[in-house]
Write a protein that holds these residues in place. Sequence first.
Motif, PDB file in Angstrom:
ATOM      1  N   ILE A  24       0.840  -1.200   0.000  1.00  9.60           N
ATOM      2  CA  ILE A  24       0.000   0.000   0.000  1.00  9.60           C
ATOM      3  C   ILE A  24       0.878   1.253   0.000  1.00  9.60           C
ATOM      4  O   ILE A  24       0.596   2.222  -0.718  1.00  9.60           O
ATOM      5  CB  ILE A  24      -0.945  -0.011   1.219  1.00  9.60           C
ATOM      6  N   CYS A  25       1.942   1.229   0.797  1.00 11.56           N
ATOM      7  CA  CYS A  25       2.878   2.362   0.817  1.00 11.56           C
ATOM      8  C   CYS A  25       3.523   2.562  -0.552  1.00 11.56           C
ATOM      9  O   CYS A  25       3.695   3.698  -1.013  1.00 11.56           O
ATOM     10  CB  CYS A  25       3.951   2.145   1.883  1.00 11.56           C
ATOM     11  N   LEU A  26       3.887   1.465  -1.198  1.00 10.15           N
ATOM     12  CA  LEU A  26       4.488   1.564  -2.539  1.00 10.15           C
ATOM     13  C   LEU A  26       3.492   2.155  -3.532  1.00 10.15           C
ATOM     14  O   LEU A  26       3.858   3.012  -4.352  1.00 10.15           O
ATOM     15  CB  LEU A  26       4.949   0.183  -3.008  1.00 10.15           C
ATOM     16  N   MET A  27       2.229   1.737  -3.460  1.00 12.27           N
ATOM     17  CA  MET A  27       1.209   2.305  -4.348  1.00 12.27           C
ATOM     18  C   MET A  27       1.048   3.799  -4.101  1.00 12.27           C
ATOM     19  O   MET A  27       0.889   4.579  -5.041  1.00 12.27           O
ATOM     20  CB  MET A  27      -0.126   1.584  -4.153  1.00 12.27           C
ATOM     21  N   PHE A  28       1.087   4.196  -2.832  1.00 13.42           N
ATOM     22  CA  PHE A  28       0.960   5.621  -2.507  1.00 13.42           C
ATOM     23  C   PHE A  28       2.125   6.411  -3.101  1.00 13.42           C
ATOM     24  O   PHE A  28       1.932   7.472  -3.693  1.00 13.42           O
ATOM     25  CB  PHE A  28       0.912   5.814  -0.990  1.00 13.42           C
ATOM     26  N   ILE A  29       3.332   5.889  -2.951  1.00 15.07           N
ATOM     27  CA  ILE A  29       4.520   6.583  -3.472  1.00 15.07           C
ATOM     28  C   ILE A  29       4.451   6.703  -4.992  1.00 15.07           C
ATOM     29  O   ILE A  29       4.709   7.764  -5.566  1.00 15.07           O
ATOM     30  CB  ILE A  29       5.804   5.832  -3.047  1.00 15.07           C
ATOM     31  N   VAL A  30       4.095   5.603  -5.656  1.00 18.83           N
ATOM     32  CA  VAL A  30       4.007   5.611  -7.117  1.00 18.83           C
ATOM     33  C   VAL A  30       2.907   6.568  -7.583  1.00 18.83           C
ATOM     34  O   VAL A  30       3.097   7.356  -8.517  1.00 18.83           O
ATOM     35  CB  VAL A  30       3.748   4.183  -7.648  1.00 18.83           C
ATOM     36  N   GLY A  31       1.735   6.506  -6.938  1.00 15.98           N
ATOM     37  CA  GLY A  31       0.629   7.379  -7.317  1.00 15.98           C
ATOM     38  C   GLY A  31       0.969   8.843  -7.107  1.00 15.98           C
ATOM     39  O   GLY A  31       0.681   9.691  -7.966  1.00 15.98           O
ATOM     40  N   TYR A  32       1.604   9.155  -5.982  1.00 18.55           N
ATOM     41  CA  TYR A  32       1.958  10.548  -5.700  1.00 18.55           C
ATOM     42  C   TYR A  32       3.046  11.030  -6.646  1.00 18.55           C
ATOM     43  O   TYR A  32       3.060  12.198  -7.039  1.00 18.55           O
ATOM     44  CB  TYR A  32       2.405  10.705  -4.249  1.00 18.55           C
ATOM     45  N   ALA A  33       3.946  10.135  -7.025  1.00 15.48           N
ATOM     46  CA  ALA A  33       4.974  10.490  -8.017  1.00 15.48           C
ATOM     47  C   ALA A  33       4.319  10.871  -9.337  1.00 15.48           C
ATOM     48  O   ALA A  33       4.765  11.799 -10.027  1.00 15.48           O
ATOM     49  CB  ALA A  33       5.936   9.321  -8.223  1.00 15.48           C
ATOM     50  N   GLY A  34       3.246  10.144  -9.689  1.00 10.13           N
ATOM     51  CA  GLY A  34       2.504  10.497 -10.895  1.00 10.13           C
ATOM     52  C   GLY A  34       1.926  11.893 -10.813  1.00 10.13           C
ATOM     53  O   GLY A  34       1.928  12.651 -11.799  1.00 10.13           O
ATOM     54  N   LYS A  35       1.421  12.281  -9.635  1.00 13.85           N
ATOM     55  CA  LYS A  35       0.900  13.638  -9.439  1.00 13.85           C
ATOM     56  C   LYS A  35       1.994  14.685  -9.610  1.00 13.85           C
ATOM     57  O   LYS A  35       1.781  15.743 -10.228  1.00 13.85           O
ATOM     58  CB  LYS A  35       0.280  13.762  -8.042  1.00 13.85           C
ATOM     59  N   ILE A  36       3.180  14.398  -9.067  1.00 14.03           N
ATOM     60  CA  ILE A  36       4.295  15.347  -9.161  1.00 14.03           C
ATOM     61  C   ILE A  36       4.710  15.544 -10.616  1.00 14.03           C
ATOM     62  O   ILE A  36       4.909  16.675 -11.082  1.00 14.03           O
ATOM     63  CB  ILE A  36       5.488  14.849  -8.317  1.00 14.03           C
ATOM     64  N   VAL A  37       4.835  14.433 -11.352  1.00 11.73           N
ATOM     65  CA  VAL A  37       5.218  14.525 -12.764  1.00 11.73           C
ATOM     66  C   VAL A  37       4.185  15.325 -13.550  1.00 11.73           C
ATOM     67  O   VAL A  37       4.527  16.175 -14.383  1.00 11.73           O
ATOM     68  CB  VAL A  37       5.382  13.113 -13.371  1.00 11.73           C
ATOM     69  N   ALA A  38       2.912  15.080 -13.297  1.00  8.70           N
ATOM     70  CA  ALA A  38       1.843  15.765 -14.026  1.00  8.70           C
ATOM     71  C   ALA A  38       1.873  17.273 -13.806  1.00  8.70           C
ATOM     72  O   ALA A  38       1.479  18.046 -14.690  1.00  8.70           O
ATOM     73  CB  ALA A  38       0.487  15.197 -13.625  1.00  8.70           C
ATOM     74  N   ASN A  39       2.351  17.714 -12.634  1.00 10.62           N
ATOM     75  CA  ASN A  39       2.433  19.143 -12.348  1.00 10.62           C
ATOM     76  C   ASN A  39       3.392  19.872 -13.278  1.00 10.62           C
ATOM     77  O   ASN A  39       3.272  21.090 -13.489  1.00 10.62           O
ATOM     78  CB  ASN A  39       2.864  19.371 -10.890  1.00 10.62           C
ATOM     79  N   TYR A  40       4.371  19.140 -13.827  1.00 11.52           N
ATOM     80  CA  TYR A  40       5.387  19.750 -14.691  1.00 11.52           C
ATOM     81  C   TYR A  40       5.068  19.604 -16.175  1.00 11.52           C
ATOM     82  O   TYR A  40       5.817  20.101 -17.019  1.00 11.52           O
ATOM     83  CB  TYR A  40       6.762  19.130 -14.403  1.00 11.52           C
ATOM     84  N   ILE A  41       3.978  18.930 -16.496  1.00 11.84           N
ATOM     85  CA  ILE A  41       3.608  18.737 -17.904  1.00 11.84           C
ATOM     86  C   ILE A  41       2.209  19.306 -18.102  1.00 11.84           C
ATOM     87  O   ILE A  41       1.225  18.732 -17.602  1.00 11.84           O
ATOM     88  CB  ILE A  41       3.647  17.246 -18.297  1.00 11.84           C
ATOM     89  N   PRO A  42       2.089  20.418 -18.803  1.00  5.80           N
ATOM     90  CA  PRO A  42       0.777  21.083 -18.949  1.00  5.80           C
ATOM     91  C   PRO A  42      -0.250  20.197 -19.668  1.00  5.80           C
ATOM     92  O   PRO A  42       0.098  19.372 -20.509  1.00  5.80           O
ATOM     93  CB  PRO A  42       1.115  22.325 -19.798  1.00  5.80           C
ATOM     94  N   HIS A  43      -1.498  20.400 -19.300  1.00  7.41           N
ATOM     95  CA  HIS A  43      -2.640  19.754 -19.958  1.00  7.41           C
ATOM     96  C   HIS A  43      -2.581  18.226 -19.887  1.00  7.41           C
ATOM     97  O   HIS A  43      -2.978  17.531 -20.820  1.00  7.41           O
ATOM     98  CB  HIS A  43      -2.732  20.195 -21.423  1.00  7.41           C
ATOM     99  N   THR A  44      -2.070  17.720 -18.793  1.00  9.08           N
ATOM    100  CA  THR A  44      -2.031  16.264 -18.609  1.00  9.08           C
ATOM    101  C   THR A  44      -2.644  15.910 -17.265  1.00  9.08           C
ATOM    102  O   THR A  44      -2.685  16.734 -16.347  1.00  9.08           O
ATOM    103  CB  THR A  44      -0.600  15.713 -18.660  1.00  9.08           C
ATOM    104  N   GLU A  45      -3.129  14.688 -17.158  1.00  5.87           N
ATOM    105  CA  GLU A  45      -3.669  14.165 -15.907  1.00  5.87           C
ATOM    106  C   GLU A  45      -2.662  13.193 -15.298  1.00  5.87           C
ATOM    107  O   GLU A  45      -1.932  12.493 -16.018  1.00  5.87           O
ATOM    108  CB  GLU A  45      -4.998  13.452 -16.156  1.00  5.87           C
ATOM    109  N   TYR A  46      -2.629  13.151 -13.973  1.00  3.30           N
ATOM    110  CA  TYR A  46      -1.645  12.316 -13.288  1.00  3.30           C
ATOM    111  C   TYR A  46      -1.891  10.820 -13.473  1.00  3.30           C
ATOM    112  O   TYR A  46      -0.986  10.013 -13.286  1.00  3.30           O
ATOM    113  CB  TYR A  46      -1.640  12.640 -11.790  1.00  3.30           C
ATOM    114  N   VAL A  47      -3.114  10.472 -13.877  1.00  2.00           N
ATOM    115  CA  VAL A  47      -3.505   9.062 -13.930  1.00  2.00           C
ATOM    116  C   VAL A  47      -2.543   8.243 -14.773  1.00  2.00           C
ATOM    117  O   VAL A  47      -2.032   7.196 -14.343  1.00  2.00           O
ATOM    118  CB  VAL A  47      -4.936   8.927 -14.494  1.00  2.00           C
ATOM    119  N   LEU A  48      -2.276   8.701 -15.992  1.00  2.00           N
ATOM    120  CA  LEU A  48      -1.411   7.945 -16.894  1.00  2.00           C
ATOM    121  C   LEU A  48       0.007   7.842 -16.350  1.00  2.00           C
ATOM    122  O   LEU A  48       0.670   6.814 -16.522  1.00  2.00           O
ATOM    123  CB  LEU A  48      -1.405   8.589 -18.280  1.00  2.00           C
TER     124      LEU A  48
END
Length: 356
Positions: free
Chosen positions: A34-58
């Motif tokens: 569960i901790c690993l999923m949280f880290i991976v999911g939150y990393a997706g959010k961080i990456v999405a913040n630096y790429i305009p017009h994208t969603e963190y999901v992918l």
Amino acid sequence: MGSDSSRPTNVVRQDRAHYYGAMVSKLIKYLPGICLMFIVGYAGKIVANYIPHTEYVLFAIAIGMIVRNVFTLPKFFAPGIASYELWMKTGVALLGARLALQEVFLIGAGGIVLVIIEITVAIVTAAYLGRLFGLKEKLASLLGIGIGVCGVSAIISATSAIEAEEDDAAYAIATILLFGAIMLFLYPALGAWLGMSDTAFGYWTGLSIDNTAEAVATGFAFSEAAGNIATIVKLSRNALMGLVVLIMALYYARQGITGQVQNQAVFLWSRLPKFLIGFLAFSLLATVGFITPGQAKILNNASKWLFMLTFAGVGLSTDFKRMKAGMRPFLVGFGVETIVSIVTFTLVYYVIGLVP
């Protein structure tokens, strides 16, 4: 007899200590994944913040796929990662708190005919292509049910109902997972290229993508509004899983290939996705005002965090080594997925329209 009051205090304390100790041990077993999923999911959010017009999901899913297939994960991560479906189902149920029941019924009723057409097309196409490519009839049926209804869950339910072999289920599941991974990334790009509205994309996604987790993820990868619609339309497909599996079981029973279904009502209830009931219950409570707007906002935020775990779990569960199911099931699956995508897109085009 048997109550705590009739037993020695030290025995009761030992039993309780053993019970709570077992619960803690079980929770600890799930915690690393569960901790690993949280880290991976939150990393997706961080990456999405630096790429305009994208969603963190992918990004959450892509990072999860990279971690799963590039690195050898220790086995102690497996139980927690496998729990992603629980978070998905809980998140979907909580999502009902932000959608009025009349809106749910409107979208569901509007899409139910489209859902029936989609399921029929998937099963008939799978049967035809299965015969064309020389697949076993039950394997073709599992592919049709999986693609048409509810992905892996439908395949697992149908496997026991039609008494298919384990290898057939494995082939069907591997094929479904492969195309689910592809469509996660292909659909949002196609939707943007075609200029689809949130409503049109939500319907298309909910109608054509197999697994609930992937359908929800793909919808939200396009937009939040598309994700909401995709979830409701996909739930309409899920709601028919018991009926479709029952019909298939009766079909094979009439051929003398499987045993008879003893109690159809019990069979239907056993195959009904229970998180669908939770979704409708929360929607009803919000509609009648039992859940306040403030509480609905809290539940909505909770569902978003649970979906974050879900999307990361989808990526971390995508093992490309498991997808080597042989060419014939792959080709049949590709054919069915393509026909279903084209047919559902055409239906959405003429019934919903691609733009507002």
